[in-house]
Motif scaffolding. Structure first.
Motif, PDB file in Angstrom:
ATOM      1  N   ALA A 155       0.831  -1.209   0.000  1.00 49.35           N
ATOM      2  CA  ALA A 155       0.000   0.000   0.000  1.00 49.35           C
ATOM      3  C   ALA A 155       0.862   1.255   0.000  1.00 49.35           C
ATOM      4  O   ALA A 155       0.619   2.199  -0.771  1.00 49.35           O
ATOM      5  CB  ALA A 155      -0.943  -0.010   1.203  1.00 49.35           C
ATOM      6  N   THR A 156       1.874   1.296   0.853  1.00 47.79           N
ATOM      7  CA  THR A 156       2.743   2.469   0.918  1.00 47.79           C
ATOM      8  C   THR A 156       3.517   2.636  -0.380  1.00 47.79           C
ATOM      9  O   THR A 156       3.658   3.754  -0.903  1.00 47.79           O
ATOM     10  CB  THR A 156       3.711   2.352   2.105  1.00 47.79           C
ATOM     11  N   GLY A 157       4.032   1.521  -0.923  1.00 51.97           N
ATOM     12  CA  GLY A 157       4.740   1.589  -2.192  1.00 51.97           C
ATOM     13  C   GLY A 157       3.848   2.058  -3.333  1.00 51.97           C
ATOM     14  O   GLY A 157       4.278   2.845  -4.192  1.00 51.97           O
ATOM     15  N   LEU A 158       2.600   1.594  -3.357  1.00 48.05           N
ATOM     16  CA  LEU A 158       1.652   2.044  -4.380  1.00 48.05           C
ATOM     17  C   LEU A 158       1.408   3.539  -4.284  1.00 48.05           C
ATOM     18  O   LEU A 158       1.411   4.259  -5.302  1.00 48.05           O
ATOM     19  CB  LEU A 158       0.317   1.303  -4.227  1.00 48.05           C
ATOM     20  N   LEU A 159       1.165   4.019  -3.065  1.00 47.73           N
ATOM     21  CA  LEU A 159       0.921   5.449  -2.873  1.00 47.73           C
ATOM     22  C   LEU A 159       2.090   6.277  -3.411  1.00 47.73           C
ATOM     23  O   LEU A 159       1.900   7.260  -4.138  1.00 47.73           O
ATOM     24  CB  LEU A 159       0.708   5.742  -1.388  1.00 47.73           C
ATOM     25  N   ALA A 185      12.336   3.650  -1.188  1.00 54.19           N
ATOM     26  CA  ALA A 185      12.657   2.272  -1.573  1.00 54.19           C
ATOM     27  C   ALA A 185      11.390   1.489  -1.910  1.00 54.19           C
ATOM     28  O   ALA A 185      11.381   0.674  -2.852  1.00 54.19           O
ATOM     29  CB  ALA A 185      13.426   1.581  -0.452  1.00 54.19           C
ATOM     30  N   LEU A 186      10.324   1.715  -1.175  1.00 57.61           N
ATOM     31  CA  LEU A 186       9.065   1.030  -1.455  1.00 57.61           C
ATOM     32  C   LEU A 186       8.495   1.463  -2.798  1.00 57.61           C
ATOM     33  O   LEU A 186       7.938   0.649  -3.545  1.00 57.61           O
ATOM     34  CB  LEU A 186       8.059   1.292  -0.337  1.00 57.61           C
ATOM     35  N   ALA A 187       8.603   2.750  -3.110  1.00 59.89           N
ATOM     36  CA  ALA A 187       8.132   3.241  -4.409  1.00 59.89           C
ATOM     37  C   ALA A 187       8.885   2.552  -5.540  1.00 59.89           C
ATOM     38  O   ALA A 187       8.291   2.097  -6.528  1.00 59.89           O
ATOM     39  CB  ALA A 187       8.309   4.751  -4.497  1.00 59.89           C
ATOM     40  N   THR A 221       7.999  -4.014  -9.756  1.00 53.84           N
ATOM     41  CA  THR A 221       7.374  -5.343  -9.618  1.00 53.84           C
ATOM     42  C   THR A 221       5.868  -5.367  -9.827  1.00 53.84           C
ATOM     43  O   THR A 221       5.289  -6.450  -9.936  1.00 53.84           O
ATOM     44  CB  THR A 221       7.670  -5.913  -8.219  1.00 53.84           C
ATOM     45  N   VAL A 222       5.217  -4.206  -9.855  1.00 54.01           N
ATOM     46  CA  VAL A 222       3.756  -4.143  -9.946  1.00 54.01           C
ATOM     47  C   VAL A 222       3.350  -3.426 -11.236  1.00 54.01           C
ATOM     48  O   VAL A 222       3.966  -2.424 -11.622  1.00 54.01           O
ATOM     49  CB  VAL A 222       3.159  -3.413  -8.722  1.00 54.01           C
TER      50      VAL A 222
END
Length: 454
Positions: free
Chosen positions: A29-33, A220-222, A228-229
C-alpha cells in the motif's frame, strides 16, 4: 476534477487486503501510494481500522494526511463520506488507496465481519487487490484466493500481488495457478527485494520518530512497486469502482459551526512522542471555532501563547521519558494549567507523577509503568462523569492499545465504564484515560471542549 459534496464522483479507488496480518499489506500500500504519486497523480491514503502508525507512512508517501476508515469508531453511515472528505482535501485526488486491517474478513471480535476490510470495501464500493505471502505455497495460493473471494461474493477481488516469491519458477507456477481460477496477477515481489520498516512493541516505529530513515524507506518502497507491480493494471482496476454518491463528511456541519466569534487557542500535542492523532480531530476543533496550534512536549518550553485548552493524544512517551522529563518548564505549566485538558493513552501517562520512575507532569496522582502484557481491542464505553468532552451517561466507542498500566487504574471520578469496570480519570477540568476515540464518531466532544474554553 472538482466536485461538490452532492455530485456523484467517479473516484478511482482500490482496497489493499490480505488473508491475514503479515502478508505485506503496508509494504504494498505504501509503495503504491508513493509510486502513483511519482507518476504525477494526486493520491488519497486511507487505512481500515483504528491504527495510527500505518497512516503516518501513507502520509509521507502520498504527501497528504493518512486517514482512517473505521465503522466501529465512527459509524457505518460515515465511512463513505469520510472517504470522500479525505479524498477531497486539500485538493481532489486522482485515486484513493485504502490499506486493510488484519485478514480480509476479520472483523471486531464477536461481530462477524463488522469493521473488517471486507465490510469497508462493501461500504465504499471498491475492488480489492489481494496481497499474498507465497512463502511455501504453490497452487494452493489459487485455492486460497478463490476461497477468499467466494466467502463473500459482495466483495470483488480484482487482482493479486504475489509477495515473497522464491524464484522465477515459483512465480510461473503461481501465475499459472491463479490463471486457472480467473484472478489476474498484477505484481510479484521476491523475498530478496522486500523492504521493511523497523518495528517496536506496538508495531512499526512511527514516521515522525525517524523522519530521514522513513523517507528513505518510502522511496525504496516506491522503487520496489515500480519494478514489480503493473501500475497501469492497478489504475484500471481502481477505475472500475462505481461513482461515489454519498456527500462528503463536513466537519462544520458535524459540530454545527462555530459557537461564537472568539477563536480560543487549543494546543494539540504532536512531535515524535505524541504521534497518535486523527486528522479529523484538528478539523473538528477548527470547525467548532478553535485556533488549533501544535505543541511538541519534547522541544517546546511552553504552551502556545493564549492557550485555553490542551489535547494530548497517544504515542510513545515511554521511548522518550527522559527527554519529556527534561522539559521541566512545560511540565510545570501543564501541572498548573487551569483550562480543560483531554488526554488519551500516552497523554494519560504524561499527566501522571511518573512513568517507569521518570518524573512526568504530576497533574494526576498516578504512576505508570511498562508491562509485558498487550491490552488491545475495541471498547463500548459510557461516560461516568461530566467532563470537557462528554456528559455523564453518554455512550462512546473507542479502542485500547497499550502495554502500560497505571496505579491507581481509575480516579474517584472515573472517565468511563465498560465491561462492568471503571476506567480513567476526571479531575477538575482534566479528562484522561487509555481510551482512544475518533471524534468524527462523536463530534460533540470538539464542540463541548471549545465551549469549555469560553
Amino acid at each position: 476534477m472538482v466536485t461538490t459534496t452532492a455530485d456523484p464522483w467517479p473516484l478511482p479507488r482500490v482496497v489493499v487486503a490480505a488473508p491475514a496480518s503479515g502478508h505485506g499489506k503496508t509494504t504494498i500500500a505504501t509503495g503504491l501510494l508513493a509510486a502513483l504519486r511519482r507518476r504525477g497523480l494526486t493520491v488519497s491514503p486511507h487505512k481500515v481500522g483504528p491504527d495510527y502508525i500505518d497512516p503516518g507512512y501513507h502520509a509521507l508517501a502520498a504527501g497528504r494526511p493518512g486517514r482512517n476508515l473505521d465503522p466501529f469508531l465512527v459509524g457505518v453511515e460515515r465511512i463513505a463520506g469520510l472517504l470522500r472528505h479525505g479524498a477531497s482535501v486539500p485538493t481532489p485526488a486522482d485515486i484513493a488507496v485504502v490499506e486493510g486491517v488484519m485478514g480480509l474478513h476479520d472483523g471486531a471480535v464477536g461481530r462477524r465481519d463488522y469493521a473488517s476490510t471486507a465490510h469497508v470495501a462493501r461500504l465504499i464500493g471498491a475492488p480489492v487487490l489481494l496481497v499474498l505471502d507465497t512463502t511455501a505455497q504453490g497452487r494452493s495460493a489459487a485455492a486460497l484466493t478463490l476461497g477468499m473471494a467466494a466467502f463473500d461474493p459482495a466483495v470483488r477481488i480484482g487482482g493479486v500481488i504475489l509477495n515473497r516469491v522464491g524464484s522465477p519458477r515459483h512465480e510461473t507456477l503461481l501465475r499459472d495457478a491463479l490463471a486457472e481460477v480467473g484472478v489476474p496477477v498484477l505484481g510479484a515481489v521476491t523475498r530478496a527485494a522486500e523492504v521493511a520498516a523497523p518495528a517496536r512493541h506496538l508495531g512499526l516505529v512511527p514516521v515522525a520518530e525517524r523522519a530521514p530513515e522513513s523517507l528513505a524507506i518510502v522511496t525504496a518502497l516506491a522503487e520496489l512497486v515500480e519494478a514489480t507491480v503493473d501500475l497501469d493494471a492497478v489504475l484500471d482496476l481502481a477505475r472500475t469502482a462505481a461513482p461515489l454518491t454519498t456527500p462528503a463528511w463536513d466537519p462544520v456541519a458535524a459540530v454545527g459551526g462555530p459557537a461564537g466569534a472568539e477563536r480560543p487557542v487549543v494546543a494539540l500535542a504532536g512531535g515524535p512522542a505524541f504521534t497518535f492523532s486523527y486528522a479529523e480531530t484538528a478539523e473538528l476543533l477548527t470547525a467548532a471555532g478553535a485556533d488549533v496550534r501544535t505543541v511538541d512536549p519534547l522541544r517546546d518550553p511552553a504552551l502556545p501563547a493564549g492557550t485555553r485548552a490542551v489535547v494530548i493524544g497517544g504515542g510513545f512517551p515511554e521511548a522518550y521519558a527522559q527527554a519529556l522529563a527534561g522539559n521541566t518548564t512545560l511540565r510545570a505549566e501543564l501541572a498548573d494549567f487551569d483550562g480543560p485538558v483531554v488526554a488519551e493513552c500516552a497523554g494519560l501517562l504524561y499527566l501522571g507523577r511518573s512513568l517507569d520512575d521518570v518524573p512526568m507532569c504530576g497533574r494526576l496522582d498516578l504512576t505508570a509503568r511498562m508491562t509485558g502484557r498487550l491490552t488491545l481491542g475495541y471498547r463500548e464505553a459510557v461516560a461516568v462523569s461530566d467532563s470537557p468532552v462528554a456528559r455523564a451517561g453518554e455512550p462512546v466507542r473507542g479502542h485500547e492499545f497499550h502495554r502500560t498500566t497505571t496505579d491507581p487504574g481509575h480516579g474517584d471520578r472515573p472517565a468511563w465504564r465498560w465491561d462492568d469496570a471503571r476506567h480513567g480519570f476526571v479531575s477538575g477540568r482534566v479528562h484522561a484515560s487509555y481510551l482512544h476515540t475518533h471524534w468524527a464518531g462523536h463530534p460533540d466532544a470538539a464542540r463541548r471542549l471549545v465551549e469549555a474554553c469560553r
